[in-house]
Design a protein around this motif. Structure first.
Motif, PDB file in Angstrom:
ATOM      1  N   GLU A 185       0.781  -1.257   0.128  1.00  0.00           N
ATOM      2  CA  GLU A 185      -0.116  -0.084   0.149  1.00  0.00           C
ATOM      3  C   GLU A 185       0.868   1.286   0.205  1.00  0.00           C
ATOM      4  O   GLU A 185       1.871   1.266   0.392  1.00  0.00           O
ATOM      5  N   ASP A 186       0.570   2.185  -0.614  1.00  0.00           N
ATOM      6  CA  ASP A 186       1.125   3.511  -0.520  1.00  0.00           C
ATOM      7  C   ASP A 186       1.199   4.067   1.010  1.00  0.00           C
ATOM      8  O   ASP A 186       0.134   4.251   1.396  1.00  0.00           O
ATOM      9  N   GLY A 187       2.306   4.300   1.333  1.00  0.00           N
ATOM     10  CA  GLY A 187       2.671   4.692   2.656  1.00  0.00           C
ATOM     11  C   GLY A 187       1.867   5.991   3.160  1.00  0.00           C
ATOM     12  O   GLY A 187       1.069   5.940   4.384  1.00  0.00           O
ATOM     13  N   GLU A 188       1.919   6.931   2.318  1.00  0.00           N
ATOM     14  CA  GLU A 188       1.489   8.292   2.954  1.00  0.00           C
ATOM     15  C   GLU A 188       0.067   8.184   2.688  1.00  0.00           C
ATOM     16  O   GLU A 188      -0.797   8.764   3.670  1.00  0.00           O
ATOM     17  N   ALA A 189      -0.505   7.572   1.747  1.00  0.00           N
ATOM     18  CA  ALA A 189      -1.950   7.321   1.587  1.00  0.00           C
ATOM     19  C   ALA A 189      -2.567   6.513   2.882  1.00  0.00           C
ATOM     20  O   ALA A 189      -3.603   6.921   3.314  1.00  0.00           O
ATOM     21  N   ALA A 190      -1.938   5.534   3.209  1.00  0.00           N
ATOM     22  CA  ALA A 190      -2.285   4.817   4.304  1.00  0.00           C
ATOM     23  C   ALA A 190      -2.191   5.540   5.717  1.00  0.00           C
ATOM     24  O   ALA A 190      -3.243   5.426   6.534  1.00  0.00           O
ATOM     25  N   LEU A 191      -1.283   6.279   5.653  1.00  0.00           N
ATOM     26  CA  LEU A 191      -1.119   7.348   6.921  1.00  0.00           C
ATOM     27  C   LEU A 191      -2.277   8.360   7.066  1.00  0.00           C
ATOM     28  O   LEU A 191      -3.009   8.479   8.279  1.00  0.00           O
ATOM     29  N   GLU A 192      -2.725   8.714   6.003  1.00  0.00           N
ATOM     30  CA  GLU A 192      -3.722   9.767   5.833  1.00  0.00           C
ATOM     31  C   GLU A 192      -4.980   9.200   6.215  1.00  0.00           C
ATOM     32  O   GLU A 192      -5.734   9.831   6.909  1.00  0.00           O
ATOM     33  N   ALA A 193      -5.209   8.033   5.914  1.00  0.00           N
ATOM     34  CA  ALA A 193      -6.728   7.256   5.899  1.00  0.00           C
ATOM     35  C   ALA A 193      -6.596   6.967   7.454  1.00  0.00           C
ATOM     36  O   ALA A 193      -7.730   7.133   8.175  1.00  0.00           O
ATOM     37  N   VAL A 194      -5.754   6.406   8.084  1.00  0.00           N
ATOM     38  CA  VAL A 194      -5.654   5.838   9.437  1.00  0.00           C
ATOM     39  C   VAL A 194      -6.054   7.173  10.281  1.00  0.00           C
ATOM     40  O   VAL A 194      -6.547   7.179  11.544  1.00  0.00           O
ATOM     41  N   VAL A 195      -5.159   8.284   9.993  1.00  0.00           N
ATOM     42  CA  VAL A 195      -5.466   9.501  10.849  1.00  0.00           C
ATOM     43  C   VAL A 195      -6.770  10.136  10.758  1.00  0.00           C
ATOM     44  O   VAL A 195      -7.255  10.623  11.817  1.00  0.00           O
ATOM     45  N   ALA A 196      -7.136   9.969   9.259  1.00  0.00           N
ATOM     46  CA  ALA A 196      -8.754  10.579   9.227  1.00  0.00           C
ATOM     47  C   ALA A 196      -9.704   9.817  10.070  1.00  0.00           C
ATOM     48  O   ALA A 196     -10.557  10.298  10.626  1.00  0.00           O
ATOM     49  N   GLU A 197      -9.319   8.482  10.336  1.00  0.00           N
ATOM     50  CA  GLU A 197     -10.386   7.711  11.098  1.00  0.00           C
ATOM     51  C   GLU A 197     -10.001   7.338  12.305  1.00  0.00           C
ATOM     52  O   GLU A 197     -10.953   6.988  13.194  1.00  0.00           O
ATOM     53  N   ALA A 198      -9.092   8.124  12.985  1.00  0.00           N
ATOM     54  CA  ALA A 198      -8.572   7.920  14.272  1.00  0.00           C
ATOM     55  C   ALA A 198      -9.563   8.420  15.317  1.00  0.00           C
ATOM     56  O   ALA A 198      -9.848   7.890  16.310  1.00  0.00           O
ATOM     57  N   PRO A 199     -10.029   9.712  14.915  1.00  0.00           N
ATOM     58  CA  PRO A 199     -10.959  10.330  16.040  1.00  0.00           C
ATOM     59  C   PRO A 199     -12.275   9.377  16.343  1.00  0.00           C
ATOM     60  O   PRO A 199     -12.612   9.159  17.188  1.00  0.00           O
ATOM     61  N   GLU A 200     -12.756   8.831  15.206  1.00  0.00           N
ATOM     62  CA  GLU A 200     -13.932   7.880  15.398  1.00  0.00           C
ATOM     63  C   GLU A 200     -13.440   6.447  16.163  1.00  0.00           C
ATOM     64  O   GLU A 200     -14.356   6.019  16.880  1.00  0.00           O
TER      65      GLU A 200
END
Length: 229
Positions: A185-200
């Protein structure tokens, strides 16, 4: 930041929860007071060297990332956390973001809130083991053996957690664990995705004040997570 956490869940349960294929040697015992530079359990999925599918492993790692180019293991003493805002650019962490992402199982973590006279420790936890976003690295030791090390990613705290501390570990939602571990998986995209979902992912966590004994790295036991009187 995340400087102390708890993992008392047995390794056998972690194998089932994280769909682990193989278990490494020297996994740490259950602990209610895990501190940097000690051995911790991590879930990793290294890129395969042939056409076989990736193998998900539960391994023991030193908490405090030691990159391959480090001259000394002591580098890891100040790299037990990595800020998501800069991890993809910093030489210490960018290779991990690209292809060496890990999950750090945790029952919960401790955070200290500044009180009127002193800092008050709090225990933040869920009903089931959490998966914290991490990065890992291999470092060749002077004796020729290889050291596995890891760091925990942190982000800005939101909601009730922000009242305790401005930072918190990135909690990976169960549905995102596979993509986060996948080295293809693209690392930066994976990072952005988990950070976006982290609050929930962290939205349902509970927290309570605990006794100050947790501040002693030698203290351990389930009593550390009991609510303070």
């Amino acid at each position: 930041m995340c400087g102390r956490y708890v993992l008392a869940t047995p390794s056998t349960d972690l194998v089932a929860l994280f769909e682990v294929d193989e278990i490494g040697e020297g996994l740490p015992e259950p602990s209610w007071n895990i501190a940097p530079t000690t051995r911790v359990a991590v879930v990793v999925e290294p890129a395969p060297r042939d056409e076989r599918p990736p193998i998900r492993r539960l391994e023991a790692a030193r908490w405090g990332l030691v990159p391959a180019w480090a001259k000394d293991v002591s580098v890891g003493q100040r790299a037990f956390n990595a800020r998501v805002e800069s991890a993809a650019e910093k030489p210490m962490f960018r290779d991990g973001v690209r292809s060496r992402r890990a999950l750090v199982p945790a029952d919960g973590w401790y955070e200290w809130q500044q009180g009127a006279e002193a800092k008050v420790p709090h225990y933040v936890h869920g009903e089931a083991p959490l998966s914290l976003a991490g990065l890992y690295a291999w470092w060749k030791q002077p004796d020729g053996s290889w050291l596995l090390s890891a760091t925990i990613l942190t982000t800005a705290a939101e909601g009730p957690l922000a009242a305790i501390h401005e930072r918190m570990p990135v909690v990976v939602a169960p549905a995102m664990r596979d993509a986060w571990l996948d080295p293809e998986e693209d690392g930066e995209a994976a990072l952005e995705a988990v950070v976006a979902e982290a609050p929930e992912a962290a939205g349902g966590l509970a927290m309570h004040a605990v006794g100050r004994a947790v501040g002693n790295v030698r203290a351990n036991g389930p009593e550390l997570v009991a609510p303070a009187p």
